[in-house]
Design a protein around this motif. Structure first.
Motif, PDB file in Angstrom:
ATOM      1  N   ASP A   1       0.936  -1.213  -0.110  1.00 29.46           N
ATOM      2  CA  ASP A   1       0.018  -0.211   0.105  1.00 29.46           C
ATOM      3  C   ASP A   1       0.855   1.541  -0.025  1.00 29.46           C
ATOM      4  O   ASP A   1       1.621   1.651   0.795  1.00 29.46           O
ATOM      5  CB  ASP A   1      -0.935   0.043   1.321  1.00 29.46           C
ATOM      6  N   CYS A   2       1.072   1.654  -1.179  1.00 30.66           N
ATOM      7  CA  CYS A   2       1.853   2.953  -1.344  1.00 30.66           C
ATOM      8  C   CYS A   2       1.046   4.031  -2.091  1.00 30.66           C
ATOM      9  O   CYS A   2       0.177   3.879  -2.978  1.00 30.66           O
ATOM     10  CB  CYS A   2       3.110   2.609  -2.102  1.00 30.66           C
ATOM     11  N   LYS A   3       1.437   5.377  -1.636  1.00 31.34           N
ATOM     12  CA  LYS A   3       0.916   6.546  -2.732  1.00 31.34           C
ATOM     13  C   LYS A   3       2.225   6.741  -3.571  1.00 31.34           C
ATOM     14  O   LYS A   3       3.284   6.826  -2.749  1.00 31.34           O
ATOM     15  CB  LYS A   3       0.409   7.591  -2.271  1.00 31.34           C
TER      16      LYS A   3
ATOM     17  N   ILE B   1       4.815   4.891   1.886  1.00 29.21           N
ATOM     18  CA  ILE B   1       4.092   3.422   2.509  1.00 29.21           C
ATOM     19  C   ILE B   1       3.254   3.722   3.357  1.00 29.21           C
ATOM     20  O   ILE B   1       3.501   4.740   4.049  1.00 29.21           O
ATOM     21  CB  ILE B   1       5.239   2.329   2.677  1.00 29.21           C
ATOM     22  N   SER B   2       2.179   2.945   3.337  1.00 29.37           N
ATOM     23  CA  SER B   2       0.999   3.183   4.208  1.00 29.37           C
ATOM     24  C   SER B   2       1.624   3.044   5.681  1.00 29.37           C
ATOM     25  O   SER B   2       2.458   2.196   6.239  1.00 29.37           O
ATOM     26  CB  SER B   2      -0.119   2.110   4.163  1.00 29.37           C
ATOM     27  N   ASP B   3       1.056   3.824   6.878  1.00 26.84           N
ATOM     28  CA  ASP B   3       1.573   3.583   8.060  1.00 26.84           C
ATOM     29  C   ASP B   3       0.710   2.682   8.902  1.00 26.84           C
ATOM     30  O   ASP B   3       0.731   2.494  10.135  1.00 26.84           O
ATOM     31  CB  ASP B   3       1.292   5.277   8.795  1.00 26.84           C
ATOM     32  N   GLY B   4      -0.400   2.101   8.078  1.00 29.37           N
ATOM     33  CA  GLY B   4      -1.241   1.165   8.753  1.00 29.37           C
ATOM     34  C   GLY B   4      -2.351   1.646   9.508  1.00 29.37           C
ATOM     35  O   GLY B   4      -3.067   0.952  10.230  1.00 29.37           O
TER      36      GLY B   4
ATOM     37  N   LYS C   1       5.586   9.900   6.267  1.00 32.99           N
ATOM     38  CA  LYS C   1       6.331  11.199   5.814  1.00 32.99           C
ATOM     39  C   LYS C   1       7.355  10.881   5.007  1.00 32.99           C
ATOM     40  O   LYS C   1       7.686  11.540   4.123  1.00 32.99           O
ATOM     41  CB  LYS C   1       6.344  12.073   6.742  1.00 32.99           C
ATOM     42  N   THR C   2       8.170   9.826   5.243  1.00 36.51           N
ATOM     43  CA  THR C   2       9.592   9.575   4.903  1.00 36.51           C
ATOM     44  C   THR C   2       9.402   8.672   3.516  1.00 36.51           C
ATOM     45  O   THR C   2       8.675   7.530   3.782  1.00 36.51           O
ATOM     46  CB  THR C   2      10.448   8.625   5.671  1.00 36.51           C
TER      47      THR C   2
END
Length: 181
Positions: A112-114, A126-129, A135-136
């Motif tokens: 899960d990435c934007k 990447i998603s933080d869940g 932010k990195t």
């Protein structure tokens, strides 16, 4: 195999790979190397059903996966990424581009990435869940402007993403810079 790592800021260590190839040729097989020229991956462009796809191999030539373009939407891109056994890993779903600026998201899989990119840079988060995104960046790519070949430098945080997934995101960025959308 030795890998080159670069430290961007305190705490961020990225595996660095370089995609260097001839401009679009059918059946183009190219090396993806580290900064010292050691082969990390091989990739081969193929055309199937009049669509682009790229097969990614490890340094010994064993297949790792395939990224296949799909017709899903007008004026955008959709790529399915499968592993070596043909199981879907994720898809890259692009939103409508604004000139040379693009936004995409990985969907339908275990990544899960934007993704945000412009003509000379790309960042994937990447998603933080918890419904947001770190932010990195997990992957950063930049195009070498003054180069005789089509060259991209990709930094992959392999503590948070498989290197092959990061390579696929870098290859997608390269393809979008040459897609004519």
């Amino acid at each position: 195999m030795s890998r080159h790592y670069t430290t961007l800021t305190i705490g961020e260590i990225y595996m660095q790979i370089i995609i260097k190839q001839k401009y679009w040729t059918i059946g183009d097989k190219f090396k993806i190397t580290d900064e010292n020229g050691n082969v990390v991956f091989f990739a081969e462009r193929q055309f199937d059903r009049f669509m682009n796809n790229v097969v990614l191999f490890d340094a010994s030539g064993a297949p790792l996966g395939r990224m296949q373009a799909e017709l899903k939407k007008m004026f955008t891109s959709w790529f399915d990424v499968t592993d070596a056994s043909g199981r879907k890993v994720f898809s890259i779903n692009e939103k409508v581009p604004f000139f040379s600026f693009r936004k995409a998201k990985t969907v339908n899989g275990n990544l899960d990435c934007k993704i945000k990119c412009g003509p000379i840079h790309m960042k994937a988060f990447i998603s933080d869940g918890q419904g947001g995104y770190d932010k990195t960046p997990v992957v950063k790519a930049r195009k070498k402007i003054f180069s005789l070949t089509d060259t991209y430098i990709i930094d992959i945080d392999e503590t948070r993403i498989f290197p092959s997934y990061g390579a696929f995101l870098g290859i997608w960025y390269d393809m979008m810079n040459h897609s004519g959308h």
